[in-house]
Write a protein that holds these residues in place. Structure first.
Motif, PDB file in Angstrom:
ATOM      1  N   UNK A 115     -12.296  21.787  -4.273  1.00  0.00           N
ATOM      2  CA  UNK A 115     -12.759  20.488  -3.781  1.00  0.00           C
ATOM      3  C   UNK A 115     -11.676  19.452  -4.056  1.00  0.00           C
ATOM      4  N   UNK A 116     -11.248  18.787  -2.976  1.00  0.00           N
ATOM      5  CA  UNK A 116     -10.061  17.928  -3.074  1.00  0.00           C
ATOM      6  C   UNK A 116     -10.325  16.582  -2.411  1.00  0.00           C
ATOM      7  N   UNK A 117      -9.796  15.529  -3.093  1.00  0.00           N
ATOM      8  CA  UNK A 117      -9.810  14.190  -2.517  1.00  0.00           C
ATOM      9  C   UNK A 117      -8.443  13.944  -1.876  1.00  0.00           C
ATOM     10  N   UNK A 118      -8.453  13.596  -0.581  1.00  0.00           N
ATOM     11  CA  UNK A 118      -7.223  13.360   0.160  1.00  0.00           C
ATOM     12  C   UNK A 118      -7.156  11.894   0.545  1.00  0.00           C
ATOM     13  N   UNK A 119      -6.042  11.273   0.209  1.00  0.00           N
ATOM     14  CA  UNK A 119      -5.790   9.894   0.609  1.00  0.00           C
ATOM     15  C   UNK A 119      -4.753   9.923   1.720  1.00  0.00           C
ATOM     16  N   UNK A 120      -5.156   9.491   2.917  1.00  0.00           N
ATOM     17  CA  UNK A 120      -4.269   9.487   4.069  1.00  0.00           C
ATOM     18  C   UNK A 120      -3.713   8.083   4.261  1.00  0.00           C
ATOM     19  N   UNK A 121      -2.408   7.945   4.184  1.00  0.00           N
ATOM     20  CA  UNK A 121      -1.744   6.653   4.255  1.00  0.00           C
ATOM     21  C   UNK A 121      -1.118   6.458   5.628  1.00  0.00           C
ATOM     22  N   UNK A 122      -1.233   5.238   6.147  1.00  0.00           N
ATOM     23  CA  UNK A 122      -0.561   4.860   7.387  1.00  0.00           C
ATOM     24  C   UNK A 122       0.004   3.462   7.222  1.00  0.00           C
ATOM     25  N   UNK A 123       0.609   2.937   8.256  1.00  0.00           N
ATOM     26  CA  UNK A 123       1.236   1.614   8.162  1.00  0.00           C
ATOM     27  C   UNK A 123       0.212   0.498   8.012  1.00  0.00           C
ATOM     28  N   UNK A 124      -0.993   0.702   8.574  1.00  0.00           N
ATOM     29  CA  UNK A 124      -1.957  -0.404   8.588  1.00  0.00           C
ATOM     30  C   UNK A 124      -3.238  -0.141   7.832  1.00  0.00           C
ATOM     31  N   UNK A 125      -3.483   1.101   7.383  1.00  0.00           N
ATOM     32  CA  UNK A 125      -4.739   1.356   6.675  1.00  0.00           C
ATOM     33  C   UNK A 125      -4.598   2.534   5.740  1.00  0.00           C
ATOM     34  N   UNK A 126      -5.631   2.709   4.900  1.00  0.00           N
ATOM     35  CA  UNK A 126      -5.739   3.826   3.964  1.00  0.00           C
ATOM     36  C   UNK A 126      -7.099   4.466   4.195  1.00  0.00           C
ATOM     37  N   UNK A 139     -16.283  16.212   4.366  1.00  0.00           N
ATOM     38  CA  UNK A 139     -17.706  15.882   4.279  1.00  0.00           C
ATOM     39  C   UNK A 139     -17.945  14.379   4.175  1.00  0.00           C
ATOM     40  N   UNK A 140     -16.895  13.587   3.890  1.00  0.00           N
ATOM     41  CA  UNK A 140     -17.025  12.133   3.818  1.00  0.00           C
ATOM     42  C   UNK A 140     -15.682  11.518   4.143  1.00  0.00           C
ATOM     43  N   UNK A 141     -15.705  10.316   4.723  1.00  0.00           N
ATOM     44  CA  UNK A 141     -14.475   9.605   5.063  1.00  0.00           C
ATOM     45  C   UNK A 141     -14.752   8.113   5.040  1.00  0.00           C
ATOM     46  N   UNK A 142     -13.787   7.368   4.492  1.00  0.00           N
ATOM     47  CA  UNK A 142     -13.903   5.904   4.433  1.00  0.00           C
ATOM     48  C   UNK A 142     -12.515   5.317   4.586  1.00  0.00           C
ATOM     49  N   UNK A 143     -12.382   4.212   5.333  1.00  0.00           N
ATOM     50  CA  UNK A 143     -11.077   3.603   5.598  1.00  0.00           C
ATOM     51  C   UNK A 143     -11.145   2.100   5.372  1.00  0.00           C
ATOM     52  N   UNK A 144     -10.018   1.544   4.934  1.00  0.00           N
ATOM     53  CA  UNK A 144      -9.866   0.101   4.767  1.00  0.00           C
ATOM     54  C   UNK A 144      -8.488  -0.300   5.273  1.00  0.00           C
ATOM     55  N   UNK A 145      -8.404  -1.487   5.846  1.00  0.00           N
ATOM     56  CA  UNK A 145      -7.067  -1.949   6.263  1.00  0.00           C
ATOM     57  C   UNK A 145      -6.218  -2.263   5.040  1.00  0.00           C
ATOM     58  N   UNK A 146      -4.915  -2.048   5.218  1.00  0.00           N
ATOM     59  CA  UNK A 146      -4.010  -2.272   4.087  1.00  0.00           C
ATOM     60  C   UNK A 146      -3.722  -3.750   3.912  1.00  0.00           C
ATOM     61  N   UNK A 147      -3.389  -4.436   4.967  1.00  0.00           N
ATOM     62  CA  UNK A 147      -3.112  -5.865   4.891  1.00  0.00           C
ATOM     63  C   UNK A 147      -2.028  -6.169   3.888  1.00  0.00           C
ATOM     64  N   UNK A 148      -2.282  -7.201   3.063  1.00  0.00           N
ATOM     65  CA  UNK A 148      -1.323  -7.598   2.027  1.00  0.00           C
ATOM     66  C   UNK A 148      -1.608  -6.944   0.696  1.00  0.00           C
ATOM     67  N   UNK A 149      -2.627  -6.114   0.663  1.00  0.00           N
ATOM     68  CA  UNK A 149      -3.001  -5.464  -0.595  1.00  0.00           C
ATOM     69  C   UNK A 149      -2.072  -4.285  -0.878  1.00  0.00           C
ATOM     70  N   UNK A 150      -2.103  -3.893  -2.137  1.00  0.00           N
ATOM     71  CA  UNK A 150      -1.324  -2.720  -2.512  1.00  0.00           C
ATOM     72  C   UNK A 150      -2.121  -1.457  -2.201  1.00  0.00           C
TER      73      UNK A 150
END
Length: 462
Positions: A115-126, A139-150
């Protein structure tokens, strides 16, 4: 394995294929739905559409949606976005692309041993994804925009909003770096691990090439468009195959035409060679025919009519006489005659058969009328020369020729004229085969009149 919360200071360039449009994951709302156990494989798409209708706050005509599913999966990962929201983000025409996918759909087909947690990074979101052991659909997925945040702060926020993080102890932080499309229009997605390198041997994720069926399920465009586009692509693929086969067939025809031309050229060469050799062949055939005709005059085939008549008269009784005789070149003779009685004729034919010189050719024909018997009989004559044993004379001086012998040299020649004539003709034939002239001084002297006329006739015809 430690959590990957290191802020990335270097961002690899994302190279996308022109035929694949990738949309940020935070534009979609995502829902994981369990599949009913009694659901057939061909009913999954209809089930997904009904599910979207039930959970989406907008009609299907106003949203773009898709889903992720694997053959052995027990759930679907459904996602949808309002069309106006996508237009605000990108003014691209979705129908112009081969595939339109959210960024997390690129991981379709990835699986891990635990069982693995995968963080997929792109230019505009995580995007945060949870994969069960060996499962190919998160089995689950959630995304947030990156914006000015780290990146670290966004990941921390996603973990707070996602349940069951403790179950997924293994961590992976991945980034899409390249997408290629095959000649068949199927993409392949290449990922690298961002930050600490935990080894690419853990799981299957670096190079993913989902099937066409899975790609159509993940594509967010409407069902009507996908159905018509799939039919058009199949038609185009069929046309391409037909064109390729037609090109191969045309090349084959060209090759066969070249072979045919080469064969015709070879046949023409052989025909010309035959035409050049025909005069020589005809000359040889003519000489061979002439030799065959000459052989009929050879000593072994010599016609002996006088000897035949003498042999017939030797045993002929007085009551039989001949009315006509006809001899052929094979020393065969046909005799027509008259006998005083039939018994006398039978005794005569029997004596001829028992003589060893003649053999009957078929049964004799006879007709008795007015006390006389007319007959016709055909006979085959076998010449025999009497062998006379003479003592070997003692050597004596050769006598001088007499005046008659001097005036007539041929009087001392014991050879048969026919034998000398045949020998002369054979010598002349051999000379003609070698194209050499030969003198034949005795030809006109030794040939019997009837034989001479026959040879002259053959020569004039040649």
């Amino acid at each position: 394995m430690n959590d990957v919360t290191i802020e990335s200071t270097t961002t690899p360039d994302i190279v996308e294929a022109e035929q694949v449009l990738t949309l940020p994951g935070h534009l979609f709302f995502v829902e994981s739905v369990e599949l009913p156990t009694a659901l057939e494989a061909n009913e999954i798409a209809d089930f997904a559409e009904l599910t979207v209708e039930s959970i989406a706050p907008f009609p299907l005509e106003q949203i773009h949606w898709g889903f992720l599913h694997a053959p052995d999966a027990t759930h679907l990962l459904i996602y949808a976005a309002h069309r106006d929201r996508l237009k605000k983000h990108s003014d691209a025409t979705l129908d112009a692309y081969a595939w339109v996918l959210p960024d997390f759909a690129h991981l379709q087909g990835a699986h891990f041993p635990e069982a693995t947690e995968v963080t997929l990074l792109s230019e505009s979101c995580v995007t945060l994804l949870h994969f069960e052991s060996e499962a190919e659909v998160p089995c689950a997925a959630a995304s947030l925009p990156l914006g000015s945040k780290t990146i670290a702060s966004v990941i921390a926020t996603l973990r707070k909003e996602t349940e069951g993080n403790d179950h997924f102890a293994r961590k992976r932080s991945l980034r899409l770096i390249d997408t290629t499309v095959s000649e068949q229009g199927l993409p392949t997605f290449y990922h690298v691990e961002d930050g600490a390198d935990n080894g690419s041997a853990y799981g299957n994720w670096s190079e993913l090439n989902p099937s066409e069926k899975l790609l159509w399920q993940a594509d967010i465009r409407s069902g009507e468009f996908k159905e018509s586009e799939r039919s058009a692509r199949r038609t185009s693929a069929l046309i391409a195959k037909i064109t390729a086969w037609a090109a191969l067939f045309a090349l084959l025809l060209v090759g066969l035409e070249i072979l045919l031309m080469a064969g015709n050229a070879w046949l023409g060469t052989k025909t010309n060679l035959i035409a050049q050799q025909r005069p020589g062949v005809e000359r040889i055939q003519g000489k061979e025919a002439f030799i065959n005709k000459v052989e009929t005059f050879a000593p072994e085939n010599e016609l002996r009519p006088i000897a035949i008549l003498e042999a017939l008269n030797t045993t002929r009784p007085k009551g039989i006489y001949f009315t006509s005789t006809e001899a052929s070149g094979e020393n065969q003779i046909k005799v027509d005659g008259i006998a005083s009685t039939i018994n006398e004729f039978n005794r005569y034919t029997e004596s001829l058969s028992n003589s060893g010189i003649f053999s009957l050719l078929g049964n004799p024909k006879q007709l008795t009328r007015s006390g006389k018997t007319t007959f016709t009989v055909e006979l085959d004559y076998h010449h025999r020369q009497a062998a006379v044993a003479t003592p070997k004379p003692a050597p004596t001086a050769s006598p001088k020729p007499t005046a008659d012998e001097t005036n007539n040299p041929e009087a001392t020649n014991d050879d048969s004229p026919n034998v000398d004539e045949a020998k002369a003709v054979i010598v002349e034939a051999e000379a003609m085969v070698q194209d050499e002239p030969v003198a034949n001084p005795r030809r006109n002297q030794l040939v019997k009149p009837e034989v001479a006329r026959k040879v002259e006739t053959e020569e004039s015809s040649e």
